[in-house]
Design a protein around this motif. Sequence first.
Motif, PDB file in Angstrom:
ATOM      1  N   UNK A  34      -0.869  -5.378   8.908  1.00 13.86           N
ATOM      2  CA  UNK A  34       0.487  -4.642   8.946  1.00 13.86           C
ATOM      3  C   UNK A  34       1.526  -5.366   7.863  1.00 13.86           C
ATOM      4  N   UNK A  35       1.437  -6.563   7.696  1.00 11.05           N
ATOM      5  CA  UNK A  35       2.350  -7.218   6.523  1.00 11.05           C
ATOM      6  C   UNK A  35       1.709  -7.281   5.428  1.00 11.05           C
ATOM      7  N   UNK A  36       0.551  -6.946   5.205  1.00 10.70           N
ATOM      8  CA  UNK A  36      -0.123  -6.962   3.791  1.00 10.70           C
ATOM      9  C   UNK A  36      -0.643  -5.464   3.088  1.00 10.70           C
ATOM     10  N   UNK A  37      -0.950  -4.808   4.221  1.00 12.01           N
ATOM     11  CA  UNK A  37      -1.751  -3.418   3.622  1.00 12.01           C
ATOM     12  C   UNK A  37      -0.822  -2.264   4.007  1.00 12.01           C
ATOM     13  N   UNK A  38      -1.586  -1.331   3.751  1.00 18.09           N
ATOM     14  CA  UNK A  38      -1.084   0.166   4.210  1.00 18.09           C
ATOM     15  C   UNK A  38      -2.237   0.895   4.981  1.00 18.09           C
ATOM     16  N   UNK A  39      -3.370   0.121   5.344  1.00 14.22           N
ATOM     17  CA  UNK A  39      -4.352   0.730   6.090  1.00 14.22           C
ATOM     18  C   UNK A  39      -3.644   1.336   7.407  1.00 14.22           C
ATOM     19  N   UNK A  40      -3.978   2.553   7.721  1.00 11.69           N
ATOM     20  CA  UNK A  40      -3.502   3.007   9.015  1.00 11.69           C
ATOM     21  C   UNK A  40      -4.184   2.488  10.154  1.00 11.69           C
ATOM     22  N   UNK A  70       4.444  10.226   9.457  1.00 15.12           N
ATOM     23  CA  UNK A  70       3.796  10.736  10.440  1.00 15.12           C
ATOM     24  C   UNK A  70       4.408  11.637  11.487  1.00 15.12           C
ATOM     25  N   UNK A  71       3.915  12.772  11.964  1.00 13.96           N
ATOM     26  CA  UNK A  71       4.476  13.796  12.818  1.00 13.96           C
ATOM     27  C   UNK A  71       5.028  13.032  13.976  1.00 13.96           C
ATOM     28  N   UNK A  72       4.322  12.063  14.550  1.00  7.89           N
ATOM     29  CA  UNK A  72       5.020  11.252  15.859  1.00  7.89           C
ATOM     30  C   UNK A  72       5.196   9.888  15.368  1.00  7.89           C
ATOM     31  N   UNK A  73       5.893   9.726  14.243  1.00  6.01           N
ATOM     32  CA  UNK A  73       5.915   8.248  13.820  1.00  6.01           C
ATOM     33  C   UNK A  73       4.834   7.156  13.849  1.00  6.01           C
ATOM     34  N   UNK A  74       3.696   7.875  13.692  1.00  2.00           N
ATOM     35  CA  UNK A  74       2.511   7.084  13.656  1.00  2.00           C
ATOM     36  C   UNK A  74       1.957   6.753  12.353  1.00  2.00           C
ATOM     37  N   UNK A  75       2.690   6.718  11.161  1.00  2.00           N
ATOM     38  CA  UNK A  75       2.498   6.648   9.987  1.00  2.00           C
ATOM     39  C   UNK A  75       1.547   7.502   8.871  1.00  2.00           C
ATOM     40  N   UNK A  76       1.280   7.351   7.846  1.00  2.00           N
ATOM     41  CA  UNK A  76       0.573   8.063   7.092  1.00  2.00           C
ATOM     42  C   UNK A  76       0.005   7.202   5.820  1.00  2.00           C
ATOM     43  N   UNK A  77      -0.787   7.667   4.749  1.00  2.00           N
ATOM     44  CA  UNK A  77      -1.135   6.922   3.704  1.00  2.00           C
ATOM     45  C   UNK A  77       0.194   6.524   2.773  1.00  2.00           C
ATOM     46  N   UNK A  78       1.148   7.395   3.000  1.00  2.00           N
ATOM     47  CA  UNK A  78       2.276   7.375   2.155  1.00  2.00           C
ATOM     48  C   UNK A  78       3.428   6.314   2.981  1.00  2.00           C
ATOM     49  N   UNK A 106      13.869  -1.449  -0.217  1.00  5.29           N
ATOM     50  CA  UNK A 106      12.661  -2.180  -0.913  1.00  5.29           C
ATOM     51  C   UNK A 106      11.843  -2.676   0.074  1.00  5.29           C
ATOM     52  N   UNK A 107      10.309  -2.453  -0.191  1.00  6.57           N
ATOM     53  CA  UNK A 107       9.491  -2.898   0.332  1.00  6.57           C
ATOM     54  C   UNK A 107       9.454  -4.229   0.891  1.00  6.57           C
ATOM     55  N   UNK A 108       9.487  -4.478   2.065  1.00  2.03           N
ATOM     56  CA  UNK A 108       9.307  -6.096   2.715  1.00  2.03           C
ATOM     57  C   UNK A 108       8.345  -6.329   3.888  1.00  2.03           C
ATOM     58  N   UNK A 109       7.825  -5.158   4.326  1.00  4.19           N
ATOM     59  CA  UNK A 109       6.828  -5.567   5.446  1.00  4.19           C
ATOM     60  C   UNK A 109       5.431  -5.012   5.002  1.00  4.19           C
ATOM     61  N   UNK A 110       5.693  -4.165   4.169  1.00  2.70           N
ATOM     62  CA  UNK A 110       4.396  -3.263   3.880  1.00  2.70           C
ATOM     63  C   UNK A 110       3.964  -3.129   2.500  1.00  2.70           C
ATOM     64  N   UNK A 111       2.740  -2.586   2.017  1.00  4.95           N
ATOM     65  CA  UNK A 111       2.533  -2.411   0.576  1.00  4.95           C
ATOM     66  C   UNK A 111       2.476  -0.761   0.266  1.00  4.95           C
ATOM     67  N   UNK A 112       3.236  -0.269   0.963  1.00  6.65           N
ATOM     68  CA  UNK A 112       3.352   1.363   0.491  1.00  6.65           C
ATOM     69  C   UNK A 112       4.399   1.384  -0.788  1.00  6.65           C
ATOM     70  N   UNK A 113       5.142   0.309  -1.052  1.00  2.12           N
ATOM     71  CA  UNK A 113       5.983   0.435  -1.917  1.00  2.12           C
ATOM     72  C   UNK A 113       7.287   0.794  -1.526  1.00  2.12           C
ATOM     73  N   UNK A 114       8.388   0.848  -2.307  1.00  4.31           N
ATOM     74  CA  UNK A 114       9.951   1.149  -2.084  1.00  4.31           C
ATOM     75  C   UNK A 114       9.957   2.419  -1.310  1.00  4.31           C
TER      76      UNK A 114
END
Length: 143
Positions: A34-40, A70-78, A106-114
């Motif tokens: 969760x802290x380093x990547x954006x894999x769901x 995500x539709x239910x707040x469960x995240x996406x690849x973006x 600004x991105x601070x927990x994830x690597x999805x970008x700002x």
Amino acid sequence: MRISMRNLLFTLILSLLALSFTANAQQNAGMAGHQMGNSKEKLNLKTPRVPFKYGLGMNKFRSLCSGCHGKWGDGTEQGPPLLHAFYIPTHHSDDAFYRAAREGVRAHHWTFGDMPKVEGATRKDVDKIIPFIRWLQKENGIY
């Protein structure tokens, strides 16, 4: 074969330490993603029937936020899942959600970008979205 009480106690303590170490390692491994990547991650998402009072917030969330979160707040690849402990009110207050929508983050927990500001989102929209998100978080045991 007799086992002394001292050896039994020593074995028990070592076993408990090993279990504790394994549990902590598994928890830390999960958080590292969760802290380093954006894999769901596969969430045990509850999609309960939305009460009427959150219906407008759900619709606004779907039109303004779900493309990334995500539709239910469960995240996406973006974008990250909002059904995560990072977003409990004591860590990310409602004001943080208002600022994110208005100014971006600004991105601070994830690597999805700002996160860019949410074009077209009004204060009234966010006034409806936040209670929906908080309700959904509670329904899913986030806090």
